[in-house]
Structure formats: structure tokens, C-alpha cells
Write an enzyme that holds these catalytic residues in place. Structure first.
Site, short mmCIF file in Angstrom:
data_model
loop_
_atom_site.label_atom_id
_atom_site.label_comp_id
_atom_site.label_asym_id
_atom_site.label_seq_id
_atom_site.Cartn_x
_atom_site.Cartn_y
_atom_site.Cartn_z
N HIS A 1 94.69 4.97 7.23
CA HIS A 1 93.61 4.31 6.49
C HIS A 1 92.54 5.31 6.12
O HIS A 1 91.39 4.95 5.89
CB HIS A 1 93.04 3.17 7.34
N GLU B 1 78.16 30.28 25.44
CA GLU B 1 78.03 28.83 25.52
C GLU B 1 78.25 28.34 26.95
O GLU B 1 77.49 27.52 27.48
CB GLU B 1 79.06 28.14 24.60
N LYS C 1 80.14 36.56 17.00
CA LYS C 1 79.41 36.63 18.27
C LYS C 1 78.37 37.75 18.22
O LYS C 1 77.24 37.57 18.65
CB LYS C 1 80.38 36.92 19.43
N ARG D 1 94.09 30.55 25.11
CA ARG D 1 94.69 29.34 24.52
C ARG D 1 96.06 29.02 25.12
O ARG D 1 96.70 28.05 24.72
CB ARG D 1 94.77 29.48 23.00
N LYS E 1 87.55 32.59 31.20
CA LYS E 1 88.39 33.74 31.51
C LYS E 1 87.53 34.99 31.74
O LYS E 1 87.72 35.73 32.68
CB LYS E 1 89.39 33.96 30.37
O1 F6P Z 1 85.85 32.97 21.12
C1 F6P Z 1 87.20 32.72 21.27
C2 F6P Z 1 87.60 32.80 22.69
O2 F6P Z 1 87.68 34.12 23.05
C3 F6P Z 1 88.91 32.07 22.94
O3 F6P Z 1 90.00 32.83 22.70
C4 F6P Z 1 88.74 31.65 24.36
O4 F6P Z 1 89.65 30.65 24.69
C5 F6P Z 1 87.31 31.21 24.36
O5 F6P Z 1 86.67 32.16 23.54
C6 F6P Z 1 86.64 31.11 25.70
O6 F6P Z 1 86.64 32.31 26.40
P1 F6P Z 1 86.37 32.37 27.95
O7 F6P Z 1 87.43 31.58 28.63
O8 F6P Z 1 86.40 33.82 28.31
O9 F6P Z 1 85.02 31.76 28.22
#
Ligand code: F6P
Length: 559
Positions: free
Chosen positions: A381, A209, A509, A265, A203
Site C-alpha cells: 500500500h 555516538e 567522521k 556488520r 568493536k
Molecule cells: O562507521 C561505520 C562503522 O565502522 C561500522 O562498520 C561499525 O559497525 C560501526 O561503525 C560501529 O563501530 P563500533 O562497533 O566500533 O562502535
């Protein structure tokens, strides 16, 4: 200031009285005393059937919960969501994910851009699946690797697995989320560069990452194909920051927009759902939307007492606030729904794991249970022992598609019997007397039976919902996701919190970024607390030792 859970103390008093009364009545008695209990305590909507009769609830307690819901302003807040008001107040944002599945009016201001994006998704999906879009050597794509994390990963990954029976089997859709290079390495191990398409989903297009993985994937693609133009042909992206996508080298035709009025989300309905659309095809992606839109309609229009997300929210609130249940298990009895608990974990815990009210006042009570679970029958289980006999109350949702996509032998009968057997066992339990009788009838002598019976007794009265559907399809999966989205929202209204921000993830972060330079520094780190300094320095030492061993080894090899 400490705010009361419902903000309305008289409601709370009434609910406490109801809880006390019901705590003395076994659930089985509730069934015996009300032969038509079952008729009243199930709701059907959008292909889903919720049976909530196995709960510690009866009409007077439900009436009190419904009154609390009305007093919390649930109906007005729900209407505000569907009107597109900026109910994400800490970020001044609208919350318009229902718009993405057609729940808002045709004339809505954002409608055109949603429709245009859907049309582009349709074209892209058709071209990739049909082989009109190819890699640099002209071969059709066979592997799609989605790079994203959190909401840009969990939704499409869960849905792709859930809808495997609808997938184009010669298109292998994979997901990379973790910054741990092992994730990407394993997904690339047998991938052929010339037939691999990457989707970078973020987004913000700033997530550490995702960008680290995307850069490594870009290098891999350029090195393996030996062509700089491979990025243009083999990378697509989704983001609100289309300028950052362009800087990365992805062409506009492969760039899909997202909007700040869709929470991460809640974004599987947007272009973030592209891997799903590629897997199941555009028509089924529309079906997925349709199922969710039907659930939107149900949530919007049904009276609270017959409203599936509302009833589930009230039960969740009931158990956490008045019965001390701080965890909630999701138990899908369907292998394809194996990732659903992790998906709802983010949806619920990132939305409602809060400690201040909408007005910024400190809250004295937990606002969201810990969500966890695993597919049945595997969990039976493993952790079901605690559900049956542990001293923790864990309400559970059993989720059961009735028809199997693999109707082989009597597997489905076994699966269904296990599912229904578990919810019934949790409810009825086994008394000490029953355990004793069973043991003596099996021939055990009285002393041994008396010693063993307490270990075999089970308290019962453990509540559960059972959600069934005729079959797991794109439409019923869409409805299921929308159901949990609205349940989470309804809980947030009962709790008077904002379900749509997630400030709690920011501090970690920031600190990560402040630690990072010290990992490559020569000097010992003394900048943080003793524990962090020690761990950081230990990492540096191991890293340096490994590097020198590697240098010695390659020196010896070269000589
Ligand atoms: O760190 C949490 C978050 O902000 C989530 O709410 C989001 O879905 C995720 O990181 C990934 O964010 P982006 O889509 O901006 O990479």
C-alpha cells in the site's frame, strides 16, 4: 585504469548476448517452454527454500553466469575465507565470522578464545535471566538497554525483534544507537534504574555516538541510584579494546572480548549478540549459530549451480550489470522480520559499496545495488506501485516463513496469498489488451476503455526470488543471515572488490570532528565552504536565541 566488470571481457560478451536474447522472451514463456523449470530452479539448504524460477534466466544464461563465477576465482576465494586467510587485504585482517558459529576446525588457533567467551556468555545470560545477578538494590534486571551503532546495533536489534516469540517476555531488551539524545531519552523514560542493565557494544570503543550515549547513561544511573558503584553492577560491555572498557568503569566479569578478525556488520555471532542471548536464552542462541553453521557448510561444499548464496549473488550481479537494476528490494512477509531490510542494507552496502578493485584500480561500474524494503503487506500500500508500473527494474526477494507464531483466524492464509500474489503479479503483469477487455466486459464504453486501459496495463516480467522456511526460528534466522553474508561475499568476488573494509565512512567522521569546535565558538565560522559556514552559523544563532529565551524564562519564574 578502468577495469571491466568481470575482468574477463569474453565472459562479459557472452553474458551480453544472453541478456539480449532473454530480453525478448517473457518469463511466462520460459515456464511454458520448460515444464520442469520449477524442479530445476529451487534450492534447499539449512531449513530455507529458494525459489528463483521467477527470474529472467534460463539454463544457457545460468551456465554463462556460472562460468563467470568460476573465472572470477569464486571457489578459491571462498576456500581462502574458510581457511582463515587475511582476505581483508586493506586492513591485513582475517575474516573469521564463520568461526564464531563453529564452521572452522576444532584445532583452529582462535577456537579456544571463542569457546571461552561463549562459556562466559552462557554463564552471564543464565545469571541475568535467573536473577542471580542483580542491580545495586538486589532486584533482578527487567530492562536491558544495548548502546551501540552500525554492526554493534543492527544485527542484535533485528534478531531480537525477529525472535520475539522466543523471548523472555519479562526482560525488556531495548536498543539505543543514535547520538540524537531523543533516542536515549525515550528509552530511559520509563526505565527503572535499579532494574536496568546497560550493554555498551563497540568493536573499537571509540565510536562517538556510542561513547556519548554510554556516558549519559552512566550519569543517569549514578544520579538516579545515588551510588557510584552502580556502574559496576549495571553496565556490561563488548569490545576489542578491553582496556578502554576498564577505564569507563566496567568490571572485568562484565567485559566480553571481540576480535579484529570479526567485521562489525558480521558480528552478531560474537558477544555483540549478547542482547539476543539475554532475550532468547543461551540454548536458543546456540540454535541461531547452528542454523548459520549449516548454511556455512552448504556454501562451502555445494557445487556452484546448486549453491544458494552463489545463485543469489549471480542473479544480483546479472541484474545490476546487464539489466541496469541499481536497486534491490527485500520484502519480508513477516512482521517480526520488519528490521531485516535495514540489517541487510548495512551488510550489503557497507561491504560492497566500493569503487576500486582489490588491486586499487578505479572501477567504471556500480558494485552494489541500493538495498531497501519493508515488511509485507504494508509495502503493497506504499511503494509496490512503483515495483509494478514504474519505469525502474527492481529485482525483489520475498521472504516468507510459512507457519505463523500467531495462528489466528485466517491471517496467515491472507498473508501468504498476498505474498505469492505480488510475485506472480510482478511476473505476469497485465497487457493492454487484457486491460481493455476487462474494462469493456465491465460495461465501459469503447472510448473510455481505450483511454483508461494504458493506465491499468502493467509491464510484468519483473523478477523476484522467493525464500520460504517452515517457520522463523533461531536456526532459520541464523541460516537466513548467513545466506545474505555469503551472497554479499560472492558478489564482492564477482566484482573483484574487498567486502570487508569500509574506508568510505571515515571522511565524514573526520569532518564532523573538525566542525564540532565551531558549534560552540563565539565567532562566526568562516572555515569551510559557504554552504557549510552558513548552516553552521544558522545553528549557532538558533542555539543562542533558544538559550537566551530559556534564561529570560527562568529569570521570570524565579521572580
Ligand atoms: O562507521 C561505520 C562503522 O565502522 C561500522 O562498520 C561499525 O559497525 C560501526 O561503525 C560501529 O563501530 P563500533 O562497533 O566500533 O562502535
Amino acid at each position: 585504469m578502468i577495469v571491466s566488470p568481470t575482468d574477463i571481457p569474453s565472459q562479459e560478451k557472452r553474458l551480453l548476448v544472453e541478456q539480449k536474447r532473454l530480453s525478448r522472451i517473457p518469463m511466462t514463456t520460459l515456464f511454458e517452454e520448460n515444464p520442469d523449470r520449477m524442479e530445476k530452479m529451487h534450492i534447499q539448504a539449512s531449513g530455507l527454500d529458494l525459489d528463483y524460477a521467477k527470474n529472467r534466466i534460463d539454463p544457457p544464461a545460468m551456465a554463462a553466469l556460472l562460468q563467470t563465477a568460476r573465472a572470477s576465482g569464486l571457489e578459491a576465494r571462498r576456500d581462502a575465507l574458510f581457511r582463515g586467510e587475511p582476505i581483508n587485504t586493506t586492513e591485513q585482517r582475517q575474516v573469521l565470522h564463520p568461526l564464531l558459529r563453529g564452521a572452522l576446525p576444532e584445532q583452529h588457533a582462535h577456537r579456544a578464545q571463542v569457546d571461552e567467551t561463549l562459556a562466559r556468555i552462557q554463564q552471564f545470560v543464565g545469571d541475568v535471566r535467573g536473577g542471580q545477578l542483580t542491580g545495586v538494590t538486589g532486584k533482578p534486571f527487567r530492562t536491558v538497554i544495548n548502546i551501540g551503532i552500525g554492526g554493534s546495533h543492527l544485527g542484535p536489534a533485528m534478531a531480537c525483534r525477529a525472535l520475539t516469540p522466543f523471548a523472555k517476555r519479562n526482560l525488556d531488551v531495548r536498543f539505543v544507537s543514535n547520538v540524537d539524545a531523543s533516542d536515549l531519552s525515550e528509552k530511559l523514560r520509563d526505565a527503572a534504574p535499579e532494574t536496568t542493565l546497560f550493554i555498551v557494544a563497540s568493536k573499537t570503543f571509540t565510536t562517538q555516538e556510542t561513547l556519548a550515549n554510554a556516558r549519559t547513561a552512566r550519569n543517569w544511573m549514578i544520579e538516579r541510584t545515588g551510588r557510584l558503584d552502580a556502574v559496576e553492577r549495571h553496565f556490561a560491555a563488548i569490545s576489542t579494546a578491553t582496556d578502554r572498557i576498564a577505564e569507563f568503569g566496567i568490571q572485568p566479569a562484565f567485559t566480553f572480548p571481540m576480535w579484529d578478525w570479526v567485521g562489525g556488520r558480521y558480528s552478531v555471532w560474537s558477544a555483540i549478540g549478547l542482547p539476543l542471548a539475554l532475550s532468547i536464552g543461551y540454548d536458543q542462541f546456540v540454535e541461531f549459530h547452528r542454523g548459520a553453521a549449516e548454511m556455512d557448510q552448504h556454501f562451502q561444499q555445494s557445487p556452484l549451480e546448486g549453491n544458494m548464496p552463489v545463485v543469489m549473488a549471480l542473479l544480483s550481479f546479472w541484474y545490476q550489470q546487464f539489466w541496469g537494476a541499481n536497486t534491490h528490494a527485500l520484502l519480508p512477509y513477516d512482521h517480526y522480520l520488519g528490521d531485516f531490510p535495514s540489517y541487510v542494507q548495512q551488510l550489503d552496502m557497507e561491504s560492497n559499496g566500493k569503487s576500486v578493485s582489490l588491486q586499487g584500480e578505479r572501477l567504471s561500474h556500480p558494485t552494489s545495488p541500493i538495498i531497501w524494503g519493508a515488511e509485507g503487506t504494508n509495502g503493497q500500500h506504499s511503494f509496490h506501485q512503483l515495483l509494478h508500473q514504474g519505469n525502474l527494474l527492481v529485482p525483489a526477494d520475498f521472504i516468507l516463513p510459512l507457519h505463523s507464531h500467531n495462528p489466528i483466524s485466517n491471517h496467515q492464509d491472507l498473508l501468504v496469498a498476498n505474498c505469492l500474489g505480488q510475485s506472480r503479479a510482478l511476473m505476469v503483469g497485465k497487457s493492454l489488451e487484457q486491460a481493455l477487455t476487462e474494462l469493456t466486459e465491465a460495461g465501459m464504453d469503447a472510448d473510455a476503455a481505450a483511454a483508461l486501459a494504458p493506465h491499468k496495463a502493467m509491464p510484468g516480467n519483473r523478477p523476484s526470488n522467493t525464500l520460504t522456511m517452515d517457520a522463523l526460528t533461531p536456526a532459520t534466522l541464523g541460516a537466513l543471515i548467513a545466506l545474505y553474508e555469503h551472497k554479499v561475499f560472492a558478489v564482492s568476488v564477482l566484482r573483484n572488490i574487498n567486502a570487508f573494509d569500509q574506508w568510505g565512512v571515515e571522511l565524514g567522521k573526520q569532518i564532523c570532528n573538525s566542525l564540532l569546535p565551531h558549534l560552540t565558538d563565539d565567532a562566526d565560522c568562516q572555515a569551510f565552504d559557504g554552504s557549510t559556514n552558513r548552516l553552521l552559523n544558522r545553528y549557532r544563532t538558533v542555539k543562542a536565541e533558544r538559550a537566551s529565551q530559556h534564561t529570560v524564562a527562568s529569570h521570570q519564574k524565579n521572580n
